[in-house]
Design an enzyme around this catalytic site. Structure first.
Site, PDB file in Angstrom:
ATOM      1  N   ARG A  20       0.856  -1.034  -0.106  1.00  0.00           N
ATOM      2  CA  ARG A  20       0.023   0.121   0.013  1.00  0.00           C
ATOM      3  C   ARG A  20       0.800   1.196   0.250  1.00  0.00           C
ATOM      4  O   ARG A  20       0.919   2.038  -0.984  1.00  0.00           O
ATOM      5  CB  ARG A  20      -0.664  -0.096   1.226  1.00  0.00           C
ATOM      6  CG  ARG A  20      -2.020   0.999   1.299  1.00  0.00           C
ATOM      7  CD  ARG A  20      -1.655   2.399   1.618  1.00  0.00           C
ATOM      8  NE  ARG A  20      -1.145   2.301   2.851  1.00  0.00           N
ATOM      9  CZ  ARG A  20      -0.668   3.454   3.202  1.00  0.00           C
ATOM     10  NH1 ARG A  20      -0.701   4.636   2.793  1.00  0.00           N
ATOM     11  NH2 ARG A  20       0.024   3.501   4.740  1.00  0.00           N
ATOM     12  N   ASP A  21       1.657   1.659   1.115  1.00  0.00           N
ATOM     13  CA  ASP A  21       2.181   2.944   1.178  1.00  0.00           C
ATOM     14  C   ASP A  21       3.538   2.634   0.272  1.00  0.00           C
ATOM     15  O   ASP A  21       3.898   3.652  -0.394  1.00  0.00           O
ATOM     16  CB  ASP A  21       2.662   2.910   2.567  1.00  0.00           C
ATOM     17  CG  ASP A  21       3.260   4.136   2.660  1.00  0.00           C
ATOM     18  OD1 ASP A  21       3.592   5.056   1.960  1.00  0.00           O
ATOM     19  OD2 ASP A  21       3.195   4.570   3.949  1.00  0.00           O
ATOM     20  N   HIS A 213       8.981   7.056   8.673  1.00  0.00           N
ATOM     21  CA  HIS A 213       9.615   7.035   7.354  1.00  0.00           C
ATOM     22  C   HIS A 213      11.101   7.652   7.347  1.00  0.00           C
ATOM     23  O   HIS A 213      11.390   8.294   8.363  1.00  0.00           O
ATOM     24  CB  HIS A 213       8.821   8.373   6.458  1.00  0.00           C
ATOM     25  CG  HIS A 213       7.576   7.978   5.910  1.00  0.00           C
ATOM     26  ND1 HIS A 213       7.313   7.653   4.480  1.00  0.00           N
ATOM     27  CD2 HIS A 213       6.253   7.650   6.646  1.00  0.00           C
ATOM     28  CE1 HIS A 213       5.921   7.231   4.500  1.00  0.00           C
ATOM     29  NE2 HIS A 213       5.503   7.201   5.548  1.00  0.00           N
ATOM     30  N   CYS A 244       3.995   9.710   0.912  1.00  0.00           N
ATOM     31  CA  CYS A 244       2.628  10.072   0.954  1.00  0.00           C
ATOM     32  C   CYS A 244       2.323  11.101  -0.374  1.00  0.00           C
ATOM     33  O   CYS A 244       3.295  12.385  -0.491  1.00  0.00           O
ATOM     34  CB  CYS A 244       2.256  10.927   2.060  1.00  0.00           C
ATOM     35  SG  CYS A 244       0.570  11.691   2.178  1.00  0.00           S
ATOM     36  N   ASN A 253       9.157   4.570   3.476  1.00  0.00           N
ATOM     37  CA  ASN A 253       9.134   4.058   4.737  1.00  0.00           C
ATOM     38  C   ASN A 253      10.502   3.415   5.198  1.00  0.00           C
ATOM     39  O   ASN A 253      11.256   3.403   4.559  1.00  0.00           O
ATOM     40  CB  ASN A 253       8.115   3.034   4.741  1.00  0.00           C
ATOM     41  CG  ASN A 253       6.739   3.478   4.461  1.00  0.00           C
ATOM     42  OD1 ASN A 253       6.052   3.659   5.574  1.00  0.00           O
ATOM     43  ND2 ASN A 253       6.309   3.540   3.195  1.00  0.00           N
TER      44      ASN A 253
END
Length: 311
Positions: A20-21, A213, A244, A253
């Site tokens: 996802r991220d 992050h 983001c 991250n």
């Protein structure tokens, strides 16, 4: 224990957020490549994976196939799957797709909340109860991820009382767990411990995880500080991918392989096999089509003594 020992837990629970991220800022990856990534990630031994995000396909094109990804998750057993949502509409989509364990994002700062979700922090908090009801009604759980918990790219430093108020309101409205997000990678170990202490005092008995992050190179130090402070739930992304789309300057991250290496070498069990994580990073690198930022991945894993020259 001697004076040089670190006070660390016996084990931690890592959530892999690369699907996802890690992918949300990338060009869309074909479904088949995502499934190869998932196969490789499951093989690492990780037991919590954030599979996708049910958000607007226009806002995050890389995750437009959330329903298709969710439809494939049943092929892997013994994994706790979750999905991130930004509003009740996304929560409904997730539940209908068979994913009942949700993460709902609430930005502690109004500036990021408006950029990320098109509404104020108070308005985002106002939807926690509805999202929690959807998750609980489907037999799942709700974790509220507090974005910009330490700093905001628009509003500057987030006061500790502000983040604490958001945490308390989220729990009151039905959140089962909290996660503190360093969205733009600015916090440092002392600030990590200070905020964790304040949030846990305000929300006793509620699990609190962390999401760091590595934008400014402090991600692993922050993770270690959090673990020393008693946190056992940490997010990380294979290869260090991530960022983001609504936070200028936000980069990857903390890398799963670097977190596993640091903790396992410090005597903390993660349940993940480092070689398998590195293999998953190779699959991920092929999927996204560019080099990964992880230092450990570039180094090739653990140090292996070289054979002495003969003659």
């Amino acid at each position: 224990m001697n004076e040089f020992d670190l006070v660390l837990p016996a084990a931690v629970d890592i959530r892999e957020v690369g699907m996802r991220d890690g992918l949300q800022l990338e060009a869309p990856v074909p479904l088949e490549a995502k499934l190869e990534m998932l196969e490789a990630l499951v093989a690492t031994g990780v037991r919590r994976i954030e599979a996708t995000s049910f958000v607007s396909p226009k806002a995050v094109p890389a995750l437009a196939d959330a329903d298709e990804v969710a439809a494939e998750l049943s092929r892997w057993g013994d994994v706790h799957w979750s999905a991130l949502v930004a509003n009740p509409r996304g929560a409904t989509r997730a539940v209908d797709a068979g994913v009942a364990d949700l993460e709902y994002v609430v930005s502690a700062s109004d500036g990021h909340s408006r950029a990320n979700a098109g509404r104020s922090t108070a308005e985002a908090l106002g939807a926690v109860g509805e999202v929690a009801g959807l998750a609980h009604g489907a037999g799942g759980s709700l974790e509220v991820v507090i974005a910009t918990a330490w700093d905001c790219p628009f509003d500057g430093r987030t006061p500790i009382p502000r983040t604490v108020d958001v945490a308390r309101a989220a729990v009151t409205a039905g959140a089962d767990a909290l996660c503190l997000g360093d969205t733009i990678g600015t916090t440092t170990p002392l600030r990590v411990v200070q905020l964790l202490d304040a949030v846990r005092r305000a929300c006793p008995g509620v699990p609190v995880g962390v999401h760091f992050h590595d934008t400014r190179g402090t991600g692993q130090a922050n993770a270690l500080a959090a673990v020393q402070a008693g946190v056992t739930q940490l997010d990380s992304s294979v290869g260090g991918l991530g960022g983001c789309p609504f936070a200028p300057g936000a980069s990857g991250n903390i890398a799963t392989e670097e977190l596993v290496y640091m903790l396992e070498e410090s005597g903390v069990r993660t349940g993940l096999d480092l070689d398998a994580v590195l293999a998953a990073a190779r699959v991920t690198e092929q999927a996204v089509g560019h080099d990964l930022p992880s230092s450990l991945y570039r180094a090739g894993g653990r140090s292996v003594p070289r054979t002495a020259a003969v003659g």
